[in-house]
Design an enzyme around this catalytic site. Structure first.
Site: not given
Ligand code: FAD
Ligand code: FES
Ligand code: FES
Length: 1187
Positions: A32, A227, A1119
Site C-alpha cells: 500500500c 500510528n 512447482e
C-alpha cells in the site's frame, strides 16, 4: 462529519483508487506504499517520503500532498520510467506488489535521482514480493544507478542481466516531468485541528502546552505519531479508542539538538530523521566518539522497513547503553526479545561497578532483572555475569569478542568499561549479483497491472480453543443485526441447496452445522453496507458451545489416537526384509517439517452479483479453478451451472491456495448475494485468511535405512505422516505426490513408502506449490545426508553413488524415464558452482573462525509434471478472429503471475503468424471455456498451450484455401475474404493429455507426463552465537526443455526457489497449545524479503534439452524449484556440524525444518546453551507447539 472509517483509518480505504493495494493492513508488506510530500517550514524545503497507506490516518495528512501509483503514470497515458523498467525487467509477475515497489522507487528518485545500490536496497526493504524472488525487480531498478555506484565497492559490476532485459528504448528519467508540490500547501500551517467522527475523535494540537493540557484532560487518550503501534492494534486487533491525540504537528517536538554530552531528540522525530542525524554524526565526528551512534544506526537499519521508519517515532531510548534484539529475520522484523544492558567495571579491574539489564518481549511490560544486577555489583567479573543471565550470555560474549577491548587486550584482560554498544554486527547483506543463462531467447511478456464494489460480507468463525458442539439455536446474531449498516446474518439454515463442498466424494461443510472442529471454522456471515461495519458486527455474533473432549492438534497426538484419514497409501519396490538382513549398517531416525502459509499478496476474495433473471449469478473471483467454484456455487444454491458464470481476470498470487477454499468462500458469498438480492463482496483480512484458509501440510518422516559402509543405500523404509487438519481437502493427493517423489534421483533397490494423513482439530491443510513434493523429497535427502554423516563421506559423494545412472530407468512406481538430463544438470551445477574448490575454501574458513561457520550443499532433483489423476490432464481454448483481423484468445487456465497468458499469446502468434499486439486475452470465463482443469501441477501451460495451438491450427486449416488463392493479401484481407466465403472464424481447441494413473495395490503406474530435472548448490554462513544465517551463493541448473520464454521460466525458478528459502529456513507458523494460530500477519510470520536472497544467485537453463512430450519441447516449471532451496537447509546443517565438531560433538544431530535462528543456535551446542537446558517434556506448558 467524517465517519469512523475516515478517521482512524487510513488513506488506503479512502482514496478509492485501486492501484494502491491491501496486502496485510498492518504495515508489514508495503503493497500500500504511497508518497507523502510535506513542506518543512524550518528548513524551507519539501520533503518526500513513503508511508504505508494502511496505517496512515487520513486526518494526520492535513497540509500534505499524497501521490499514489496512478499519479505517476499509467498504461492509459504514459508509463513512468520506474513502471516501465520494472515491467521490462520482468519484475512484475502477479503484479500485486508492483505498485508498492514502484512508489518506493519513485520516492527514492524524487529525493535522489542517482541512487546507489544501498539506497535502493534500503528503499525496498519494506516491500515484500511473493512471486519474483526480487532479482528482476532489482535488475530493473538498478538501471537508475550511476555507473560508479557503491556496487563497485564490492567488485560487482553494476550491470543488468542484459540477456533478459534490453536497455534500448527505455524512457529516460526526467525529473522535470514529476508532479509539483501544490504551492497552496506551503502556506503556514493553521492551528489545532479537531476531527469528529461517529465513534472517534482526533485532536491535532500544534504546541506543546496544548498537547500537555489535552493529555491531562484525557489521560486515557493515546498520543499518536506514526500510528504504527496504535494503528495495527485498532485495525487488526479491533482495539477501540474513542479519542486520539495526534502529536505529529507539534513543532517543538521535532527538534534535534546536539550538545556537549550528546544529542537530544524531539519526541516526535521519526526514525528516518533520527537515522539521518546519526549518519551525519558518524560522518562528521571522530570514530571513537560515535561508537554508540554506529550501534544505533545498525539497529535502525534492521528496524522495520523504510515506510515504517518514515512514520514511526523511536522505540529506542538513546540513553540505553546497549540494545540487543532477537528477531525472526535479519531485517524488516519485529523483535522477539530485546534487551538493554549497561555494565561498568571498576577502573583497572574486572569488578562490576554498576550493572543494568532490561528485557523486553518476555512479559507484558519491560522487565528489569534488578535483583540479579544488585547481586552482581561489586563482586563479579564478566564471566560470572554471563553465567547469571542465561538469556543473554551468548550475545554478551559475542559483543565482548567483537569489541575493540577484547581484540586489543585478549579475553582475560580486565576492562575498565565494557561498552556493549559496539559490535553485535548483523551479518552483512550484500548486493545481488546474478547471472541467468539460456539458449533460446523469445518474446517478452507483459506485466500484470492494476485491477479494479457493493455490500460487504465478513465471516464469523470459531474463535474458541477446543472442539465444541452447538445447535443452530446457540447462535445469536441479534446484537450484530441491530448495528448500523448491517443488512443480514446468514448461517447453515440459509443455504438453499447443500451446505457442503464436495471433492471426490469428500464433503466439507460451508457453515458449521452442529460441531466445530477447529478454531477458524466458518459458522456464519454478516452482510453490511461497509467493510468496517461487517467486520465489527461479525465479532458481535454470539455462539454458545458445549465442550467435547479430547481434542488434539499435533501429528504425534494423532498417531497416539490412531486418527488418520483414508486412504492410507503405500508404494514398494524390492524385498525390504531381505535387504535389511544383508546391509552393513542400519539407521533409524526422523525429520519434522513445519507447514507454510501461502501468503499470496492478494488475500482471498470475490464479488457475487445476482443478475435478477432466472436465478443467474456472476462471480468475479480470484480462483485457480473457476470451473470448480462454479460447480460448488451451483450445488450450494441448488441451481444449474449454466446459470452461474465465473470470471477470473488475474490473481495476486495463488500458489495452490486458491483452488479449494475460495470455492467455499464463493458459495457463502453467493448465498448472501441471493439472500439479499444485491451484489456482495467478501475479501478476507490477512489474519483471517491465514487462520481460515491454512496452507502447506506439516510432515513427519520416520525412516529406517540399510546401507553399506561405502555409502550405498540398499534399503529405505519411510513412513510419512502429514497433518491434514480437520477435513481431507486435497490431503490424500498431496500425500500421494510425496510418496511418488520419494525416490528423487536415487536408485535405491529396496524402497518402501507409507503415507498417513493425520486427522487433527486444526483448519484443513490444502494444496501449496509442489503439492507434497517438497516434503517427500526433503525426507529422502535427509536420509542421504545422514547416511553420508554416518559413513564419514561427503554428502555429495553419497548422492552420486546412489543416483539413477542407466539410460533407461524405472522409478519405484515402475515409470520409465531417462536420467540423462538430470545427470547433466547435476554435473553442470557442481561445475558452475565450483563446488570442489569452494568446499576447500569453506573448510579453511571454518578453521580460522570460531563463531562463524560456513557450509555448502548440493542436491539433484527429479520432479513429476502433470496430474497423477489422469482425467485432469486436459486443456481447452477458444480462439476468435474478428473481421478487423484482431484475435481474441480464451483458455481454461488462470493467470496468477506464472505468465500463462503470455505463453498462450506467443503460441497463438507463432501459429497464426500475426504480431502479439493483434492478439488479446481478456479473462478466464466459465462461459467461454467450460469444465477447465485447475491451473496447477506445473501443467497449466502444457495443457492450455496445446489447446490454443489446436484451435489456431484449425483456423489456419480453414484459412489455407483463402490464403493460397490470394497470396498477396494482408492478414486482414484474408480474414474479410474468409468471412465473405462463410468460413467460421471461431474455433475451440482441445488437448487430450496423457492417461496417467497409479495402481496403488501393485505399486505401479505412469504417474506423470514427464519429469523436470534440476540441480542446485548453495553456500551459507551461520553465526553460532545468535543463530542468524546468511545465504551467500546459489547456483541452479534447470532443465526446462526448450524454454518457451526464458524470462518467465527463470522468473519461476527464482521465485520458487525464494519461496523454498522461506519454507526451509524462515517461515514458521506458531500454534498455541490450544490449537490457535498465533502467527497471523507479516509481523509474526516472516516470508523472505530482499535481504534473504543470496547475493549471488545464478540460474542456468540446461542447454540442448528436449522434451518431445510437451508443447514446443518445453517443460513445466511452476512447482519444482521450491525444493531446490533445501540446499540452504543442508548447507546450514553442514555449517552447524562444523561448529559442533570443534567442540568435540557428533556430526549427527536433529534439526527440524525450518532451520530458524533459534534452532540453529540451539544446534550449535556450547557452554552457553548448557546454561539454558531444555526443560523435560511434560514438566511445562509450551507457549507454542510443533503441529
Ligand atoms: C511492520 C512493522 C515492523 C516493525 N518492526 C520493528 C522492528 O523491527 N523493531 C522494533 O523495535 N520495532 C518495530 N516495529 C514497531 C515500531 O517501532 C513501533 O510501532 C514504533 O516505534 C511506534 O512509533 P509510532 O510513532 O508509530 O507510535 P504510535 O502508534 O503513534 O504510538 C505508539 C505508542 O507510543 C505512545 N507515543 C507515541 N508517541 C509518543 C510521544 N511522542 N510521547 C509519548 N508517548 C508516545 C502512544 O501513545 C502509543 O502508546 C514495527 C512496527 C511495524 C508496524
Ligand atoms: S497493506 Fe499496508 S503494509 Fe501491507
Ligand atoms: S509480483 Fe510481487 S507479489 Fe506477485
Amino acid at each position: 462529519m467524517l465517519s469512523q472509517n475516515h478517521l482512524h483509518v487510513s488513506l488506503l480505504y479512502i482514496v478509492l483508487l485501486t492501484g494502491t493495494k491491501y496486502g496485510c493492513g498492518g504495515g508489514g508488506c508495503g503493497a500500500c506504499t504511497v508518497m507523502v510530500s510535506r513542506y518543512d517550514q524550518l528548513h524551507n524545503r519539501v520533503l518526500h517520503y513513503t508511508v504505508n497507506a494502511c496505517l496512515q490516518p487520513i486526518c494526520t495528512l492535513h497540509g500534505s500532498a499524497v501521490v499514489t501509483v496512478e499519479g505517476i503514470g499509467s498504461t492509459k497515458t504514459k508509463l513512468h520510467p520506474v513502471q516501465e523498467r520494472i515491467a521490462k525487467a520482468h519484475g512484475s509477475q502477479c503484479g500485486f506488489c508492483t505498485p508498492g515497489m514502484v512508489m518506493s522507487m519513485y520516492t527514492l528518485l524524487r529525493n535522489k535521482p542517482h541512487p546507489t545500490m544501498e539506497d535502493i536496497r534500503e528503499a525496498l526493504g519494506g516491500n515484500l514480493c511473493r512471486c519474483t524472488g526480487y532479482r528482476p525487480i532489482i535488475d530493473g531498478f538498478k538501471t537508475f544507478c550511476d555507473n560508479d555506484c557503491v556496487l563497485n565497492k564490492y567488485l560487482i559490476p553494476c550491470q543488468i542481466s542484459d540477456e533478459l532485459f534490453h536497455m534500448d528504448n527505455v524512457l529516460p528519467l526526467d525529473p522535470s516531468q514529476d508532479l509539483i508540490f501544490p504551492p497552496e500547501l506551503m502556506k503556514r500551517a493553521c492551528g489545532s485541528l479537531c476531527f469528529q467522527g461517529d465513534r472517534l475523535k482526533l485532536i491535532s494540537p500544534v504546541d506543546l502546552t496544548n498537547l500537555l493540557e489535552l493529555k491531562t484532560e484525557y489521560p486515557e487518550a493515546p498520543v499518536v505519531v506514526g500510528n504504527t503501534t496504535i494503528g495495527p492494534n485498532m485495525q487488526v486487533k479491533g482495539i477501540h479508542h474513542p479519542l486520539i491525540i495526534y502529536a505529529g504537528r507539534v513543532s517543538d517536538l521535532h527538534t534535534v539538538t546536539w550538545g556537549k554530552d550528546g544529542v537530544s531528540v524531539g519526541a516526535v522525530c521519526t526514525l528516518s530523521s533520527l537515522k539521518e542525524e546519526m549518519e551525519m554524526a558518524v560522518r562528521e565526528m571522530e570514530a571513537e566518539r560515535t561508537r554508540g551512534y554506529q550501534a544505533l544506526l545498525q539497529t535502525l537499519r534492521c528496524l522495520a522497513g523504510k515506510q515504517i521508519r518514515n512514520m514511526a517515532v523511536s522505540p529506542i531510548t538513546i540513553t540505553h547503553r546497549y540494545r540487543l534484539i532477537l528477531q525472526k529475520q535479519r531485517e524488516f522484523a519485529f523483535s522477539i526479545v530485546n534487551a538493554g544492558m549497561k555494565v561498568v567495571f571498576k577502573e583497572g579491574s574486572n569488578i562490576v561497578e554498576s550493572l543494568n539489564i532490561y528485557y523486553g518481549g518476555v512479559g507484558p511490560t519491560l522487565v528489569k532483572v534488578g535483583r540479579t544486577c544488585q547481586k552482581l555489583v561489586g563482586r563479579y567479573n564478566l564471566h560470572t555475569i554471563l553465567k547469571s543471565q542465561p538469556m543473554s550470555p551468548a550475545f554478551l560474549a559475542k559483543d565482548y569478542q567483537a569489541s575493540p577491548e577484547s581484540q586489543d587486550r585478549g579475553h582475560s584482560t580486565p576492562l575498565s568499561e565494557c561498552s556493549f554498544l559496539f559490535g553485535f554486527p548483523v551479518l552483512q547483506t550484500h548486493y545481488l549479483k546474478t547471472f541467468q543463462t539460456f539458449l533460446t531467447p523469445q518474446a517478452l511478456r507483459c506485466s500484470a497491472l492494476g485491477r479494479c464494489a457493493t455490500q460487504e460480507a465478513a465471516c464469523r468463525f470459531s474463535d474458541h480453543v477446543s472442539l465444541f458442539h452447538f445447535k443452530t439455536s446457540d447462535i445469536d446474531p441479534s446484537e450484530a443485526l441491530g448495528m448500523t449498516g448491517v443488512v443480514t446474518f446468514l448461517s447453515a439454515g440459509d443455504v438453499p441447496g447443500q451446505n457442503r463442498r464436495m471433492w471426490f466424494n469428500n464433503p466439507e461443510e460451508l457453515f458449521a452445522e452442529e460441531e466445530v472442529t477447529c478454531v477458524g471454522q466458518i459458522i456464519g456471515a454478516v452482510v453490511a453496507e461497509s467493510r468496517e461495519q461487517a467486520r465489527r458486527a461479525a465479532q458481535r455474533v454470539k455462539v454458545t458451545y458445549q465442550d467435547l473432549l479430547p481434542v488434539f492438534f499435533t501429528i504425534e497426538e494423532a498417531i497416539q489416537h490412531q486418527s488418520f484419514f483414508d486412504p492410507k497409501r503405500k508404494l514398494e519396490r524390492g524385498d525390504m526384509d531381505k535387504a535389511f538382513e544383508t546391509v552393513d549398517q542400519i539407521l533409524e531416525d526422523e525429520i519434522y517439517l513445519g507447514g507454510q502459509e501461502h501468503f499470496y499478496m492478494e488475500t482471498q476474495g470475490l464479488i457475487a452479483v445476482p443478475k435478477g433473471e432466472n436465478g443467474e449469478l456472476e462471480l468475479f473471483v480470484a480462483s485457480q479453478h473457476a470451473a470448480y467454484t462454479q460447480e460448488v456455487v451451483g450445488i450450494t444454491l441448488g441451481i444449474d451451472s449454466n446459470k452461474i458464470t465465473c470470471h477470473v481476470r488475474r490473481l495476486g498470487g495463488a500458489f495452490g491456495g486458491k483452488v479449494m477454499k475460495i470455492a467455499s468462500l464463493s458459495a457463502i458469498t453467493a448465498t448472501a448475494a441471493v439472500k439479499t438480492g444485491r451484489a456482495v463482496r467478501c475479501v478476507l483480512e490477512r489474519g483471517d485468511d491465514m487462520l481460515i484458509t491454512s496452507g502447506r501440510h506439516p510432515f513427519l518422516g520416520q525412516y529406517k535405512v540399510g546401507y553399506n559402509n561405502d555409502g550405498t543405500i540398499m534399503a529405505a523404509d519411510i513412513t510419512y505422516y502429514s497433518n491434514g487438519g480437520c477435513t481431507l481437502d486435497e490431503s490424500s493427493f498431496i500425500m500421494e505426490k510425496a510418496l511418488l517423489h520419494m525416490d528423487n534421483a536415487y536408485r535405491i533397490p529396496n524402497l518402501r513408502g507409507r503415507g498417513l494423513v493425520c486427522k487433527t482439530y486444526l483448519p484443513s491443510y490444502t494444496a501449496f506449490r509442489g503439492f507434497g513434493g517438497p516434503q517427500g523429497l526433503m525426507v529422502m535427502e535427509s536420509v542421504l545426508h545422514e547416511v553420508a554423516v554416518k559413513c564419514g563421506l561427503p554428502p555429495q559423494k553419497v548422492r552420486e553413488i546412489n543416483m539413477y545412472r542407466e539410460e533407461e530407468c524405472y522409478t519405484h512406481h515402475k515409470q520409465l524415464f531417462s536420467p540423462r538430463d538430470m545427470l547433466r544438470c547435476w554435473d553442470e551445477c557442481l561445475d558452475k558452482a565450483g563446488y570442489h574448490d569452494r568446499l576447500q575454501a569453506i573448510q579453511q574458513f571454518n578453521t580460522y573462525n570460531r563463531w562463524k561457520k560456513r557450509g555448502i550443499s548440493a542436491v539433484p532433483m527429479k520432479f513429476g509434471v502433470g496430474f497423477s489423476k489422469g482425467f485432469y490432464n486436459q486443456g481447452a481454448a477458444l480462439v476468435n478472429i474478428y473481421k478487423d483481423g484482431s484475435v481474441l484468445v480464451a483458455h481454461g487456465g488462470t493467470e496468477m503471475g506464472q505468465g500463462i497468458n503470455t505463453k498462450a499469446l506467443q503460441i497463438a502468434g507463432r501459429i497464426l503468424k500475426v504480431p502479439m499486439s493483434s492478439i488479446h486475452i481478456k479473462e478466464t470465463c466459465t462461459g467461454n471455456v467450460p469444465n477447465a482443469a485447475p491451473s496447477a501441477a506445473s501443467f497449466g501451460t502444457d495443457a492450455v498451450g496445446m489447446a490454443v495451438k489446436d484451435a489456431c491450427e484449425k483456423l489456419m486449416r480453414r484459412l489455407k484455401p483463402v490464403m493460397e488463392n490470394h497470396p498477396k493479401y494482408t492478414w486482414q484481407q484474408w480474414i474479410v475474404e474468409a468471412y465473405c466465403q462463410k468460413v467460421s472464424l471461431s474455433a475451440t481447441g482441445f488437448f487430450l493429455g496423457p492417461h496417467t494413473g497409479v495402481d496403488w495395490e501393485n505399486s505401479e503406474g505412469t504417474a506423470y507426463y514427464y519429469f523436470t530435472f534440476g540441480a542446485c548448490c548453495s553456500e551459507v554462513e551461520i553465526d553460532c552465537l545468535t543463530g542468524d544465517h546468511k545465504n551467500l551463493r546459489t547456483d541452479i541448473v534447470m532443465d526446462v526443455g526448450e524454454s518457451l520464454n526464458p524470462a518467465l521460466d527463470i522468473g519461476q525458478i527464482e521465485g520458487g526457489f525464494v519461496q523454498g528459502i522461506g519454507l526451509y529456513t524462515i517461515e514458521e507458523l506458531q500454534f498455541s497449545p490450544e490449537g490457535v494460530l498465533m502467527t497471523r500477519g507479516p509481523s509474526q510470520y516472516k516470508i523472505p524479503a530482499l535481504c534473504d536472497v543470496p547475493p549471488q544467485l545464478n540460474v542456468h537453463l540446461l542447454a540442448n534439452a528436449q522434451n518431445p512430450h510437451a508443447i514446443y519441447n518445453s517443460k513445466g516449471i511452476g512447482e519444482p524449484p521450491v525444493f531446490l532451496a533445501s540446499t540452504i537447509f543442508f548447507a546450514i546443517k553442514e555449517a552447524v556440524a562444523a561448529a559442533r565438531r570443534e567442540r568435540g560433538l557428533g556430526d549427527s544431530f536433529p534439526l527440524s525444518s525450518p532451520a530458524t535462528a533459534e534452532r540453529i543456535r540451539m544446534a550449535c551446542e556450547d557452554q552457553f546453551t548448557e546454561m539454558a537446558p531444555s526443560p523435560k517434556k511434560g514438566t511445562f506448558k509450551p507457549w507454542s507447539i510443533n503441529i
